[in-house]
Design an enzyme around this catalytic site. Structure first.
Site, PDB file in Angstrom:
ATOM      1  N   THR A 223       0.758  -1.206   0.016  1.00 15.54           N
ATOM      2  CA  THR A 223      -0.012  -0.055  -0.111  1.00 15.54           C
ATOM      3  C   THR A 223       0.829   1.140   0.266  1.00 15.54           C
ATOM      4  O   THR A 223       0.461   2.255  -0.259  1.00 15.54           O
ATOM      5  CB  THR A 223      -1.016   0.029   1.126  1.00 15.54           C
ATOM      6  OG1 THR A 223      -0.203  -0.130   2.372  1.00 15.54           O
ATOM      7  CG2 THR A 223      -2.104  -0.980   0.907  1.00 15.54           C
TER       8      THR A 223
ATOM      9  N   VAL B 203       8.044  -7.239   6.250  1.00 10.26           N
ATOM     10  CA  VAL B 203       8.311  -7.572   7.387  1.00 10.26           C
ATOM     11  C   VAL B 203       8.022  -8.934   7.794  1.00 10.26           C
ATOM     12  O   VAL B 203       8.484  -9.592   8.780  1.00 10.26           O
ATOM     13  CB  VAL B 203       7.570  -6.552   8.505  1.00 10.26           C
ATOM     14  CG1 VAL B 203       8.194  -5.381   8.411  1.00 10.26           C
ATOM     15  CG2 VAL B 203       6.240  -6.796   8.139  1.00 10.26           C
TER      16      VAL B 203
ATOM     17  N   ASN C 201       9.230 -10.349  14.156  1.00  6.67           N
ATOM     18  CA  ASN C 201      10.605 -10.324  13.313  1.00  6.67           C
ATOM     19  C   ASN C 201      11.069  -8.855  13.856  1.00  6.67           C
ATOM     20  O   ASN C 201      12.298  -8.685  13.917  1.00  6.67           O
ATOM     21  CB  ASN C 201      10.372 -10.327  11.772  1.00  6.67           C
ATOM     22  CG  ASN C 201      10.115 -11.777  11.388  1.00  6.67           C
ATOM     23  OD1 ASN C 201      10.231 -12.605  11.890  1.00  6.67           O
ATOM     24  ND2 ASN C 201       9.495 -12.002  10.074  1.00  6.67           N
TER      25      ASN C 201
ATOM     26  N   TYR D 138      -7.458  -7.188  11.265  1.00  9.66           N
ATOM     27  CA  TYR D 138      -6.719  -5.958  11.577  1.00  9.66           C
ATOM     28  C   TYR D 138      -6.821  -5.710  13.107  1.00  9.66           C
ATOM     29  O   TYR D 138      -5.803  -5.473  13.787  1.00  9.66           O
ATOM     30  CB  TYR D 138      -7.194  -4.936  10.948  1.00  9.66           C
ATOM     31  CG  TYR D 138      -6.392  -3.275  11.166  1.00  9.66           C
ATOM     32  CD1 TYR D 138      -5.245  -3.314  10.695  1.00  9.66           C
ATOM     33  CD2 TYR D 138      -7.072  -2.470  11.875  1.00  9.66           C
ATOM     34  CE1 TYR D 138      -4.687  -1.937  10.995  1.00  9.66           C
ATOM     35  CE2 TYR D 138      -6.354  -1.127  12.040  1.00  9.66           C
ATOM     36  CZ  TYR D 138      -4.951  -0.911  11.745  1.00  9.66           C
ATOM     37  OH  TYR D 138      -4.472   0.102  11.741  1.00  9.66           O
TER      38      TYR D 138
ATOM     39  N   ARG E 240     -10.683   5.782   3.129  1.00  4.53           N
ATOM     40  CA  ARG E 240     -11.052   6.422   4.525  1.00  4.53           C
ATOM     41  C   ARG E 240     -11.926   7.845   4.269  1.00  4.53           C
ATOM     42  O   ARG E 240     -12.032   8.424   3.193  1.00  4.53           O
ATOM     43  CB  ARG E 240      -9.763   7.017   5.108  1.00  4.53           C
ATOM     44  CG  ARG E 240      -8.830   5.705   5.399  1.00  4.53           C
ATOM     45  CD  ARG E 240      -7.566   6.252   6.303  1.00  4.53           C
ATOM     46  NE  ARG E 240      -6.441   5.485   5.918  1.00  4.53           N
ATOM     47  CZ  ARG E 240      -5.380   5.260   6.230  1.00  4.53           C
ATOM     48  NH1 ARG E 240      -5.236   5.742   7.680  1.00  4.53           N
ATOM     49  NH2 ARG E 240      -4.268   4.507   6.226  1.00  4.53           N
TER      50      ARG E 240
END
Length: 328
Positions: free
Chosen positions: A44, A66, A108, A154, A195
């Site tokens: 994103t 990640v 991580n 999320y 949003r």
């Protein structure tokens, strides 16, 4: 070396550094004299967000995820973990990937912080409070979250990430601080992120009717991006670890209808509203109690919504005209 004895700039890793918030953070850290490693998978995040930084002598882009962290040979002083899609259409597009980014990705980076003796700021979210039955939301409120709903990847992912962070902290493995970020807006938001601020602005600029989800009485608190970045940096800079989450957001509370009216005033010519059903588990009220941030850091947002919207509208008008997604 650290403190007054330090001769070299800090080396700081920003995971998710090409995103809306991450790119502003990278820019701020460079302005503070740091060497900045920007890690991003570009799921994103966007290269245009960091285009002005790529030739900076203290900036380095690392393309990677990640969840499968690439080798980072630099000795790190600080890590900011902003690596996760943060708007519903993006995090719901790959819910399993979102959950793994929150949990495996955070682990991580915590391991990397432990190996380097680095401080880590974890970007958590006001979504850990779910659709709250306590208002405003204080950090000691444990939330009202649907753990099996469409937003759970999320909401629960970020809650699990917080649990990991505090376990590492209690075990003395990493000096980690957790910021619970409330709605943030400003230049470099994606036009298609779904949003409410970006949706209304892009719709108004395109001459479209403004979409309101629900009846427009639900509330949000909107923090301008520069204020939020200042809060993140302040949290990182604290010498004593708060050992508890810290809310970062603007305590001003507005209904969605009030926000639409403000956008209509800034972009004349389109004031027609259309109403759509409220998405599942969408919070009815959202407002941070920022007493902890004020006490710990003396932090409080400075940019009022009217000023921040003016800056954001100006940026979208110059760079991001186009249709908005029909999502909340």
């Amino acid at each position: 070396m650290s403190g007054l004895d330090r001769t070299e700039p800090k080396t700081i890793l920003v995971a998710g550094g090409a995103g809306f918030l991450g790119s502003h953070l990278c820019e701020t850290l460079l302005g503070m004299g740091a060497k900045v490693l920007c890690l991003d998978s570009f799921q994103t995040g966007r290269r245009q967000n960091i285009a002005a930084l790529e030739n900076h002598p203290r900036f380095k882009l690392i393309e990677g995820d990640v969840r499968s962290l690439p080798m980072i040979n630099d000795r790190l002083d600080e890590i900011y973990n902003l690596a996760c899609p943060a708007s519903p259409p993006h995090y719901q597009a790959d819910p399993i990937g979102t959950m793994m980014t929150c949990v495996l990705g955070t682990k991580n980076l915590l391991d990397l912080a432990e190996a380097n003796g680095a401080r880590l700021v974890q970007a958590s979210t006001s979504e850990v409070y779910g659709d709250p039955d306590v208002h405003p939301q204080r950090e000691d409120y444990v939330g009202h979250v649907n753990c099996t709903g469409p937003r759970a990847c999320y909401d629960e992912g970020k809650r699990a990430a917080e649990a990991l962070c505090f376990d590492y902290l209690r075990l003395g493995k990493a000096n980690v601080r957790v910021a619970r970020i409330f709605n943030t807006y400003g230049p470099r938001m994606r036009a298609d992120d779904g949003r409410i601020v970006s949706n209304l602005i892009v719709q108004a600029l395109a001459g479209q009717a403004l979409t309101i989800y629900g009846d427009g009485t639900q509330t949000r608190s909107f923090c301008f991006v520069s204020d939020l970045v200042a809060g993140l940096c302040g949290l990182m800079a604290l010498q004593l670890n708060p050992e508890a989450p810290v809310n970062l957001g603007n305590p001003g509370e507005f209904t969605i209808s009030e926000l639409a009216e403000k956008v209509s005033q800034l972009i004349p010519g389109q004031s027609r509203l259309v109403y759509s059903p409220l998405p599942a588990d969408d919070p009815k009220r959202r407002r941070p109690d920022i007493s902890r941030a004020e006490e710990l850091m003396g932090w409080r947002p400075r940019i009022a919504l009217d000023e921040g919207l003016m800056r954001t509208v100006a940026w979208f008008a110059q760079t991001e005209k186009g249709p908005a997604l029909d999502v909340a």
